[in-house]
Write a protein that holds these residues in place. Structure first.
Motif, PDB file in Angstrom:
ATOM      1  N   PHE A   1       0.846  -1.196   0.000  1.00  0.00           N
ATOM      2  CA  PHE A   1       0.000   0.000   0.000  1.00  0.00           C
ATOM      3  C   PHE A   1       0.885   1.250   0.000  1.00  0.00           C
ATOM      4  N   GLY A   2       0.252   2.388  -0.280  1.00  0.00           N
ATOM      5  CA  GLY A   2       0.944   3.667  -0.232  1.00  0.00           C
ATOM      6  C   GLY A   2       1.827   3.906  -1.431  1.00  0.00           C
ATOM      7  N   GLY A   3       2.710   4.894  -1.277  1.00  0.00           N
ATOM      8  CA  GLY A   3       3.616   5.277  -2.350  1.00  0.00           C
ATOM      9  C   GLY A   3       4.952   4.579  -2.237  1.00  0.00           C
ATOM     10  N   ALA A   4       5.941   5.138  -2.928  1.00  0.00           N
ATOM     11  CA  ALA A   4       7.249   4.493  -3.005  1.00  0.00           C
ATOM     12  C   ALA A   4       7.930   4.360  -1.657  1.00  0.00           C
ATOM     13  N   TRP A   5       7.591   5.210  -0.693  1.00  0.00           N
ATOM     14  CA  TRP A   5       8.290   5.225   0.602  1.00  0.00           C
ATOM     15  C   TRP A   5       7.391   4.772   1.746  1.00  0.00           C
ATOM     16  N   ASP A   6       6.317   4.033   1.425  1.00  0.00           N
ATOM     17  CA  ASP A   6       5.340   3.693   2.456  1.00  0.00           C
ATOM     18  C   ASP A   6       5.254   2.211   2.788  1.00  0.00           C
ATOM     19  N   PHE A   7       6.062   1.370   2.142  1.00  0.00           N
ATOM     20  CA  PHE A   7       5.948  -0.068   2.404  1.00  0.00           C
ATOM     21  C   PHE A   7       7.337  -0.689   2.513  1.00  0.00           C
ATOM     22  N   LEU A   8       8.235   0.042   3.181  1.00  0.00           N
ATOM     23  CA  LEU A   8       9.584  -0.468   3.361  1.00  0.00           C
ATOM     24  C   LEU A   8       9.542  -1.691   4.279  1.00  0.00           C
ATOM     25  N   GLY A   9      10.440  -2.649   4.017  1.00  0.00           N
ATOM     26  CA  GLY A   9      10.608  -3.799   4.902  1.00  0.00           C
ATOM     27  C   GLY A   9      11.873  -3.595   5.701  1.00  0.00           C
ATOM     28  N   ASP A  10      12.895  -4.389   5.408  1.00  0.00           N
ATOM     29  CA  ASP A  10      14.203  -4.060   5.977  1.00  0.00           C
ATOM     30  C   ASP A  10      14.712  -2.817   5.252  1.00  0.00           C
ATOM     31  N   TRP A  11      15.700  -2.161   5.852  1.00  0.00           N
ATOM     32  CA  TRP A  11      16.170  -0.889   5.292  1.00  0.00           C
ATOM     33  C   TRP A  11      17.666  -0.763   5.555  1.00  0.00           C
ATOM     34  N   LEU A  12      18.407  -0.430   4.503  1.00  0.00           N
ATOM     35  CA  LEU A  12      19.843  -0.161   4.581  1.00  0.00           C
ATOM     36  C   LEU A  12      20.657  -1.395   4.991  1.00  0.00           C
ATOM     37  N   TRP A  13      20.353  -2.535   4.386  1.00  0.00           N
ATOM     38  CA  TRP A  13      21.212  -3.701   4.574  1.00  0.00           C
ATOM     39  C   TRP A  13      22.496  -3.496   3.758  1.00  0.00           C
ATOM     40  N   PRO A  14      23.513  -4.306   3.936  1.00  0.00           N
ATOM     41  CA  PRO A  14      24.753  -4.111   3.176  1.00  0.00           C
ATOM     42  C   PRO A  14      24.506  -4.115   1.666  1.00  0.00           C
ATOM     43  N   ASN A  15      25.060  -3.111   1.015  1.00  0.00           N
ATOM     44  CA  ASN A  15      24.948  -2.946  -0.435  1.00  0.00           C
ATOM     45  C   ASN A  15      23.512  -2.730  -0.884  1.00  0.00           C
ATOM     46  N   ALA A  16      22.682  -2.211  -0.005  1.00  0.00           N
ATOM     47  CA  ALA A  16      21.259  -2.064  -0.315  1.00  0.00           C
ATOM     48  C   ALA A  16      21.013  -1.063  -1.435  1.00  0.00           C
ATOM     49  N   ASN A  17      21.793  -0.006  -1.472  1.00  0.00           N
ATOM     50  CA  ASN A  17      21.586   0.996  -2.524  1.00  0.00           C
ATOM     51  C   ASN A  17      21.726   0.375  -3.912  1.00  0.00           C
ATOM     52  N   ALA A  18      22.703  -0.486  -4.078  1.00  0.00           N
ATOM     53  CA  ALA A  18      22.921  -1.114  -5.378  1.00  0.00           C
ATOM     54  C   ALA A  18      21.806  -2.097  -5.712  1.00  0.00           C
ATOM     55  N   GLU A  19      21.264  -2.778  -4.699  1.00  0.00           N
ATOM     56  CA  GLU A  19      20.238  -3.790  -4.938  1.00  0.00           C
ATOM     57  C   GLU A  19      18.855  -3.175  -5.111  1.00  0.00           C
ATOM     58  N   GLY A  20      18.643  -1.981  -4.551  1.00  0.00           N
ATOM     59  CA  GLY A  20      17.342  -1.333  -4.627  1.00  0.00           C
ATOM     60  C   GLY A  20      16.482  -1.643  -3.426  1.00  0.00           C
ATOM     61  N   MET A  21      16.125  -0.592  -2.658  1.00  0.00           N
ATOM     62  CA  MET A  21      15.446  -0.815  -1.379  1.00  0.00           C
ATOM     63  C   MET A  21      13.934  -0.664  -1.449  1.00  0.00           C
ATOM     64  N   ASN A  22      13.445   0.241  -2.279  1.00  0.00           N
ATOM     65  CA  ASN A  22      11.995   0.420  -2.388  1.00  0.00           C
ATOM     66  C   ASN A  22      11.496  -0.497  -3.494  1.00  0.00           C
ATOM     67  N   ASN A  23      11.053  -1.663  -3.134  1.00  0.00           N
ATOM     68  CA  ASN A  23      10.709  -2.637  -4.167  1.00  0.00           C
ATOM     69  C   ASN A  23       9.457  -3.415  -3.802  1.00  0.00           C
TER      70      ASN A  23
END
Length: 913
Positions: free
Chosen positions: A608-630
């Motif tokens: 639900f919500g927008g791109a920043w409203d359904f985060l699960g885990d956040w900022l795991w190692p190398n997360a920026n490269a893998e994509g966090m809002n998914n």
């Protein structure tokens, strides 16, 4: 370090005949020490016990008597004219509800308590404690909101409002016996009487949702008032008054204040005068002004123009010719008391180096990353601006636009010192000086809410000591204003991802008042704003919870809003506080209903919500490269598991409160969803969930998703993920990290926790240390642009040092620590040979100290009066365990430990591991 376990049984004389074995100490009211201006109509009183003879055993309370009086004299005579509880048979020392006469506004109440010990002997009276009331009814406020006429111009790069001064002259016939001024402000304030600042608090009041309420503070001004003319001064700072989320049509984007004080010539008589804000007050711009706009990435700093100084602005000789009449405002705000400790200046910080650079600037290294104030003696050209840029990174002159400035007056010299903002960073670049500053010209102070430390920890492993001390330093630097911010530099938002630091906070600090206040903030924001207006059409569902409070902004997911259940539950477990469960039950119920609205017939919640409203885990190692809002399956699985955890916990709370219908509903939903998650996301080939990640393994165990017959198998798969797949490293971020540590702490897997915290290569805390960190970073990676190097992300080991390495564990059967568990870790790492830990629990100070050497294990345990403990000694099957006292009763063995039940006292255990 060599530990000594000498135990002297007769170090103090025996009790005199008839003398109590215990005494009362650490009195608190609503978690606060002698609070002033509170508006709780039924305050709760608490205390702990001390031992008269530290060598004795089994001391406990069997009854108490509390007396409350309107005067210290009457209390000294033993008269409880407001309330006398009488002798009450009870071992309770926490949350005793006041049941005396109805409380009156603006009144001091003095109290003391006497207890009976295990033999029925009366203790001495406790020291005198007190609380005072604020204004208990809104109608009692006759003062008016005032401010200046200037308001924020959003089109400008920096705030255009000078922090305004206000003053009023009042004439008194005699020195008053009592005068308490109650002040609420939108924006920060300082109060002055006859030129003297009242109190040592800074950055007051606590941060609050200024679309709903303003919190007032109480200031005793009686000692500074005198017969004749008196000058009352108020200085306001723009700060949160210009914060975009608080903009409403009924008030200006500018600081405003309401204040009033009744002046008494005799205590508890009729007031002779009321001092209050209205149009009779005069206002004038001060030399101080906010830099920046108090918004994401631009919290700015302050600029001081010495050419605009008026030295006697709050004194009797000030020329008011150019001062204007204050402007009246009428905001629709509740006025409630600030029932949380104020901000204070703490650790003083001195620079370690100053570098002169080729461009004429100077680079100051303060030696440590900190959030707080600086005071800098400067010399430049008259009227020419001097800039002070703050940076968390050595390579950058400034990070997150944190800066201050100073404009010298005619002399060209002066001192800059913060007033209504704070800076965050380690390095300061100073531009515009005509003379190099000396190290002695610069100093700083860390600032945080004035809570007390509750624990200490030290061990033989230097890296673990560094992690513990650094995470504490980080937490202190992000807890300003009665809530926890993500970072003190870029956002200052109060995120709800409570798994990260909730238990770290509760084990290491007395944060109960702060968390109680913060829960009020969460109640204020619930249902007020949509998460993403593009997805919700700008309308908020009733139970929706923004990802931050009281600040609204920022991103998150179900584990952020779900803190409305987690926080009250953890506080209940640590403190035995049922009131916080009752006050927040409706919030929990509305939140779960909101999640139900996004759960389909297959019992699985959808995104639900927008791109920043359904985060699960956040900022795991190398997360920026893998994509966090998914929208990948691992994220859907993670958040569905968290919903199940929320449901299970809420059901426990409902049962405690006698809400059987809700308990049954939530239990059934939790079981149905757990079965659905297991059916869809369980990987039978390797006993994992979704993407087989460490985070989803942890959250599945946390939410009890695996059927009981599979739980141990899934735990073994998690162990393999840590030790084999990740080679002893962790591979989680903020949300899953806190959950992972909770799962392993509860399971007693200190070996796995030690493996992850002892790594010195990426990713981990040891990697931060090896790369020069003085505070914990936002990401496992150091140089990711736009991310802070002092952040709440990775504070979760802080609880483990107390309940894992220290072994001081809550017993879930007995909330509030009247019965607790001592379970030292089974660790055989060569660098972990001893540890010393203390924890100031609700029942008193618990202490452990253990040492292992050549297969021998020695354990010292202190159980405070009124407490009981089950001690787990790690030597089952390896020979007898020697105990210093017969009060320790052997209860057999379990899971490689020998168990003992012990009452209050000091014990030494020794044996072979």
């Amino acid at each position: 370090m060599k530990l000594s376990f000498l135990f002297i049984l007769f170090c103090l004389p025996f009790l005199a005949i008839g003398q109590s074995s215990i005494l009362v100490q650490n009195q608190r009211c609503e978690y606060l020490i002698n609070p002033e201006g509170i508006d709780e109509l039924s305050p709760r009183l608490s205390w702990t016990l001390g031992a008269v003879n530290a060598a004795a055993f089994g001391q406990r309370q069997t009854a108490y008597r509390i007396i409350v009086s309107c005067s210290e004299d009457k209390l000294a005579e033993g008269e409880g004219d407001i309330w006398d509880s009488g002798w009450t048979p009870s071992a309770d020392m926490q949350h005793i509800v006041y049941k005396g006469q109805a409380l009156v506004s603006d009144r001091y109440y003095y109290w003391k308590v006497m207890v009976k010990d295990e033999a029925g002997r009366k203790s001495a009276w406790s020291p005198v404690a007190y609380w005072s009331t604020g204004l208990l009814k809104h109608a009692e406020w006759t003062a008016r909101w005032i401010g200046a006429t200037e308001v924020l111009n959003p089109a400008l790069a920096d705030c255009n409002i000078a922090d305004p001064w206000f003053r009023k002259t009042v004439t008194l016939e005699k020195q008053p016996r009592k005068a308490v001024m109650f002040i609420a402000s939108v924006g920060y304030h300082e109060l002055y009487v006859n030129g003297k600042k009242i109190g040592v608090n800074v950055l007051a009041p606590a941060v609050t949702d200024h679309t709903k309420r303003a919190r007032y503070m109480a200031y005793d001004i009686s000692r500074e008032l005198k017969p004749g003319k008196n000058q009352i001064g108020i200085w306001l700072g723009a700060s949160w008054s210009v914060f975009g989320a608080y903009a409403t049509p009924d008030k200006p984007r500018a600081p405003i204040v309401i204040a009033q004080a009744d002046v008494y010539n005799e205590i508890n008589s009729k007031p002779v005068m009321r001092i209050q804000t209205d149009t009779s007050w005069k206002t004038h711009p001060s030399p101080n002004q906010l830099l920046g706009k108090w918004e994401f990435g631009n919290m700015g700093g302050e600029i001081w123009d010495a050419g605009k100084e008026i030295t006697d602005w709050n004194g009797p000789t000030c020329d008011e010719t150019d001062w204007k009449k204050a402007t009246l405002y009428a905001p629709h705000l509740m006025l409630t008391s600030q029932m949380v400790e104020p901000n204070r200046l703490f650790t003083e910080i001195h620079p370690v180096a100053i570098e002169q650079r080729a461009d004429g600037s100077y680079r100051v290294d303060m030696g440590v990353n900190f959030a707080g104030w600086t005071e800098i003696r400067l010399k430049g050209k008259p009227g020419q601006r001097i800039d002070m840029l703050f940076s968390e990174r050595e390579k950058d002159d400034m990070t997150f636009r944190i800066r201050n400035a100073f404009i010298p007056g005619k002399s060209g010299e002066g001192v800059f010192k913060n007033r209504f903002n704070y800076s965050s960073g380690r390095w300061i670049t100073i531009k515009g000086l005509t003379k190099k500053p000396e190290l002695t010209d610069i100093r700083g102070w860390a600032i945080h809410t004035n809570y007390r430390p509750a624990a200490s920890f030290e061990c033989s492993d230097s890296l673990q000591n560094w992690i513990y001390n650094t995470l504490r330093w980080t937490m202190e630097n992000i807890s300003l204003g009665g809530y926890i911010v993500d970072c003190s530099s870029r956002e200052r938002l109060g995120y709800g991802d409570a798994d990260v630091f909730a238990e770290t906070g509760l084990f290491n600090y007395h944060l109960e008042a702060m968390f109680t206040k913060w829960m009020e903030d969460w109640r204020d924001v619930q249902g007020a704003r949509a998460m993403d207006p593009l997805n919700y059409g700008g309308n908020a569902d009733d139970g929706i919870i923004p990802h931050t409070a009281p600040t609204y902004q920022g991103g998150g997911g179900p584990a952020w809003g779900g803190m409305c259940i987690m926080y009250p539950w953890l506080i209940y477990q640590h403190q035995g506080d049922t009131r916080i469960l009752e006050k927040n039950f409706d919030t929990m119920k509305r939140w779960l209903k909101f999640l139900d609205g996004h759960t389909q017939k297959d019992n699985l919640m959808v995104r639900f919500g927008g791109a920043w409203d359904f985060l699960g885990d956040w900022l795991w190692p190398n997360a920026n490269a893998e994509g966090m809002n998914n929208d990948k399956p691992e994220n859907i699985c993670f958040n569905n598991c968290y919903r199940v955890y929320n449901l299970r916990t809420a059901a426990k709370i409902a049962r405690l409160l006698g809400r059987t219908a809700e308990a049954l509903e939530w239990e059934q939903k939790a079981e149905a969803s757990a079965r659905a998650i297991h059916a869809k996301y369980y990987n039978a080939t390797d006993h994992s969930y979704a993407d087989s990640s460490m985070g989803n393994l942890a959250i599945a165990l946390f939410a009890e998703i695996p059927p009981p017959a599979l739980r141990e198998t899934v735990m073994e798969r998690l162990e393999k993920e840590i030790l084999v797949v990740r080679k002893g490293h962790l591979h989680v971020g903020i949300t899953a990290g806190g959950i992972l540590f909770k799962v392993l702490r509860d399971a007693g897997r200190d070996d796995l926790l030690y493996s992850m915290t002892s790594q010195t290569e990426y990713p981990g805390w040891g990697y931060m240390k090896a790369n020069g960190a003085t505070s914990l970073w936002e990401m496992w990676e150091k140089d990711t642009p736009g991310h802070s190097l002092m952040h709440s992300s990775f504070l979760y080991p802080g609880a483990w040092y107390i309940d894992g390495i220290g072994g001081i564990r809550a017993d879930p059967r007995f909330p509030g620590f009247q019965h607790f568990i001592i379970r030292p870790p089974k660790l055989h790492a060569p660098q972990m040979t001893w540890a010393k830990t203390t924890y100031e629990s609700p029942v008193g100070k618990i202490e452990t100290s253990w040492q292992r050497k050549n297969g021998d294990f020695n354990l010292l345990v202190t159980v405070p009066p009124g407490g009981k403990a089950t001690v787990y000694f790690p030597s089952a099957g390896n020979g007898p365990v020697k105990v210093s006292s017969a009060f320790a009763k052997n209860k057999g063995t379990a899971n490689g430990y020998t168990l003992f039940e012990v009452p209050a006292g000091v014990y030494v255990f020794s044996g072979r591991e």
